[in-house]
Design a protein around this motif. Sequence first.
Motif, short mmCIF file in Angstrom:
data_model
loop_
_atom_site.label_atom_id
_atom_site.label_comp_id
_atom_site.label_asym_id
_atom_site.label_seq_id
_atom_site.Cartn_x
_atom_site.Cartn_y
_atom_site.Cartn_z
N THR A 96 34.98 -56.40 75.00
CA THR A 96 35.37 -56.62 73.59
C THR A 96 35.63 -58.10 73.32
O THR A 96 35.33 -58.59 72.23
CB THR A 96 36.60 -55.75 73.22
N ILE A 97 36.14 -58.83 74.30
CA ILE A 97 36.34 -60.28 74.13
C ILE A 97 34.99 -60.97 73.96
O ILE A 97 34.80 -61.81 73.07
CB ILE A 97 37.12 -60.87 75.33
N SER A 98 34.03 -60.63 74.81
CA SER A 98 32.70 -61.23 74.72
C SER A 98 32.04 -60.88 73.39
O SER A 98 31.46 -61.74 72.72
CB SER A 98 31.83 -60.74 75.88
N MET A 99 32.16 -59.62 73.00
CA MET A 99 31.58 -59.16 71.72
C MET A 99 32.16 -59.93 70.55
O MET A 99 31.44 -60.44 69.68
CB MET A 99 31.83 -57.66 71.57
N ALA A 120 49.38 -56.25 71.37
CA ALA A 120 49.14 -54.80 71.38
C ALA A 120 48.07 -54.46 72.41
O ALA A 120 47.32 -55.32 72.88
CB ALA A 120 48.73 -54.34 69.99
N ASP A 121 48.00 -53.19 72.77
CA ASP A 121 46.91 -52.71 73.64
C ASP A 121 45.77 -52.13 72.81
O ASP A 121 44.61 -52.28 73.17
CB ASP A 121 47.44 -51.63 74.60
N THR A 173 33.08 -51.40 74.19
CA THR A 173 33.91 -52.40 73.50
C THR A 173 35.16 -51.82 72.85
O THR A 173 36.00 -52.58 72.38
CB THR A 173 33.10 -53.13 72.41
N GLY A 174 35.28 -50.50 72.79
CA GLY A 174 36.46 -49.92 72.15
C GLY A 174 36.27 -48.45 71.89
O GLY A 174 35.49 -47.77 72.58
N VAL A 191 42.43 -56.92 72.94
CA VAL A 191 43.01 -55.69 72.40
C VAL A 191 41.86 -54.79 71.96
O VAL A 191 40.96 -55.23 71.24
CB VAL A 191 43.95 -56.01 71.22
N LEU A 192 41.89 -53.53 72.36
CA LEU A 192 40.80 -52.61 72.06
C LEU A 192 41.01 -51.95 70.70
O LEU A 192 42.10 -51.49 70.39
CB LEU A 192 40.68 -51.55 73.15
N ASN A 193 39.95 -51.90 69.91
CA ASN A 193 40.01 -51.29 68.60
C ASN A 193 39.81 -49.78 68.69
O ASN A 193 38.93 -49.31 69.43
CB ASN A 193 38.95 -51.88 67.68
N LEU A 194 40.60 -49.06 67.92
CA LEU A 194 40.40 -47.63 67.67
C LEU A 194 40.23 -47.52 66.17
O LEU A 194 41.19 -47.66 65.41
CB LEU A 194 41.59 -46.80 68.15
#
Length: 852
Positions: free
Chosen positions: A685-688, A586-587, A630-631, A612-615
């Motif tokens: 977001t990957i690093s976080m 997913a995106d 991060t999102g 994948v970015l969180n909303l």
Amino acid sequence: MRVKQFLVFPKLPEKIRPLQEMSQNIWYSWNWEITKLCIRLDAETWENCDQNPVKMLSQLSQETLEKAANDDGFIASIDRVYQKYQDYISRKNWFTYQYPDKVDNKVAYFSLEYGLDTGLPVYSGGLGILSGDTLKSASDLGIPMVAVGLLYRYGYFRQYLSSDGWQQEKYVENDWYHMPIQPVKDEHGKPIIVTVDFLGTPVHIQIWKVSVGNVPLYLLDTNIPENPSKYREITSVLYGGDKDMRIRQEIILGIGGVKALRALGIEPSIYHMNEGHSWFLTLERIRFLMQERNLTFNEASQFIWSTTIFTTHTPVPAGNEKFDAVLVKRYLEGFVSKLGLDWKQFINIGKVFSDDDKEPFCMTVAALRNSAYANGVSELHGKISREMWHHIWPELPIADVPINSVTNGVHPRSWVSHDMDELYESYFGADYRNKPDVLTAWENIEKIPDAELWRIHSKRRERLVFFARKRLKKQLRRSGASQIEIQQADQILDPQILTIAFARRFSTYKRGNLIFSDIDRLLKLINNKEFPLQLIFAGKAHPLDDPGKDIIKEIYHYTKDEKFNNRVIFIEDYDINVAKYLVQGADVWLNNPRRPLEASGTSGMKAALNGVLNLSVLDGWWCEGYADDTGFKIGNGEEYDSNDVQDHLEAEMLYNSIEKEIVPLFYKTDKNSVPSQWVKKMKATISMAGKGFSSHRMLMDYTKMFYVPGIEASLKLQKDDLALTKSVTKWFESMTKSWDSVHIKDVHIPEIDSTIFVGQTFPIKISIALGEINPQDVSVEIISGKLDSQEQIQDYTPTKAEHDNYDEKADASIFSGEVTCLESGRFGITVRIIPKNDNLPHTFKPKLIQWW
């Protein structure tokens, strides 16, 4: 009718047997090289066997096996992977280097479910997945953990939808002899059996073992011929049946689990209860100490309290396991009588208010009372838990309630796609795989070129779309759809457009249908000719949760609506395999629970590890994970009195975020057709997630905060025939008996009437009547800080006052200390007294506190 049982094993060529050995260890589930070997053997059989290598090897023809054995390239690949496996099993890891003197001290981890792999379906959802990831990371880190659970004959239900979209459940019997699990046998080759008494009937429990890397997981099974049918069914279904079934399961898990470890010769130093389901283990531990080590009930309870960790996962009181006192008495009255307790004493262990005869027995309350170490599963959840359970410690301010927080995490290599995993290894270096405790390795994400990261992510989106089409075809065939309808499934979804996924348990508070609040607005987003988007849903509702099923039905009907242009889909039977495709492809990962009902949530962490970015609503882990880079967020952490108002406002925020932030950012590409600003967020977001939300970080936190202190307490308390345990218990009994005589006679603050400035320090003298209590046995703490509108001191750190002398004239012990005013405004000071004993993790015990 008598049936003679025997087992038939596949006849594997010698050269392929290392693959069989590796298939019996869940290590295969986070090592893509094994999957590649299985696909090379027979890709179709691999899929048909639910990606279970044990089952696959049993179903391959002898011709296929012999052909593989004569393929030098294939055998070389097996040997290479097998060498990696042996290196992993023998490698010394983080715990060994950090705590070399504690490698022989076992941590016993108890959970009602474990989500390890699709091929071992003894899990339901988030709690089980967390337990599974915990064991995997314990193995990676070398933590000396041993785990206990139940072996469910049918596991959790398999989901399918009716033609009207209503969730249907079916239960498929597990075939243990074709799964990565084996019965534990004694030196004579006979199964090891333990028994637990139920109403005068000994219920026999067989023990099975799952190898999770270097961590053994023992699963308990009552479905054996020695038991009557009513007891064989105890381990039949996860979260099935009524309260009577549930308490029987939890007695087997707790009491039976401790007995099983003892039968295996395993003596853990500490026990970790993952949720309150396993609290009955404390009873068996107490019984053993009383009968075998001649301790009193209070002495045994003190030892158990000092060596037990409890993790609570539920942020609402109603969600915690509760049993009617009559039901508890039915099954445990005999057991409790052997402990020398009267029934009221026992039942009060599980009650917040002992004088409320109608209050049920709560497993969470009992676990909190019997655990020196307790935690919620995110910072917010820790705060909510302290608020929920502060009545157990009514004299304490909520902030001091002894419930800490350890934010959940996920096992990276179980959830990162193999494409992304190989990319990370290329740029992160050897530490990424071999030293998962080196969390800073994730900062190397910045080394990956934007185009390369985007290419891999786009590839995973394509795989997700193809997987979704394949699953939809399977769903259509099952429902009797026409061939034309099945063929049309190839037109569902678009592998090139913005893809939003929502996948989790369908409970009303999770609001799976929130995005459908304004259909016209959503249709404009989905059908935008230049910048379209698509939605993929998956998840199960509990079999008894009709409101949750209603939400699934509503979404199902939208998937059939032509206005949505084949861009909304619901994937049935959500499991680990489905979850992997979704979090990897997913995106955007959508999460919109009602704050603060999401204790942690881990699916968003898995998605974030894949870029994948969180909303999401600012609830659970996202309160800690969210930052502008991060999102995306829905709201600012508001909580509402009206659900309708909340739904309206947060749906508006959800649409605004998609329209004004997500869509423009996703479709804004550079000259190389890469959305560079989107990729920048992906990297952040990957690093976080890698640094802050892996189960390796989580377990290192548990180890430092709870496991090592608990092991040290266990070692001290057991010395010299538990002499310190007896001494500490006697001390506590004495303190409890004398505590009513403790009171603060006077607090003298010389400068209180003069003008006070920021940074000023002033002395305080405290006069205390202690009765027969020694001044060295109390901690006198000065509490100071800014006052809120209700005259409550906020955000304080206690300052210890030191004992000066005894004032014979005042008949009081004198303590003194200093206070510094660190900021301007209304300032308050008070004093409290609590017991002090350096041999205990803490001394916050109900009723043992005195305030000025």
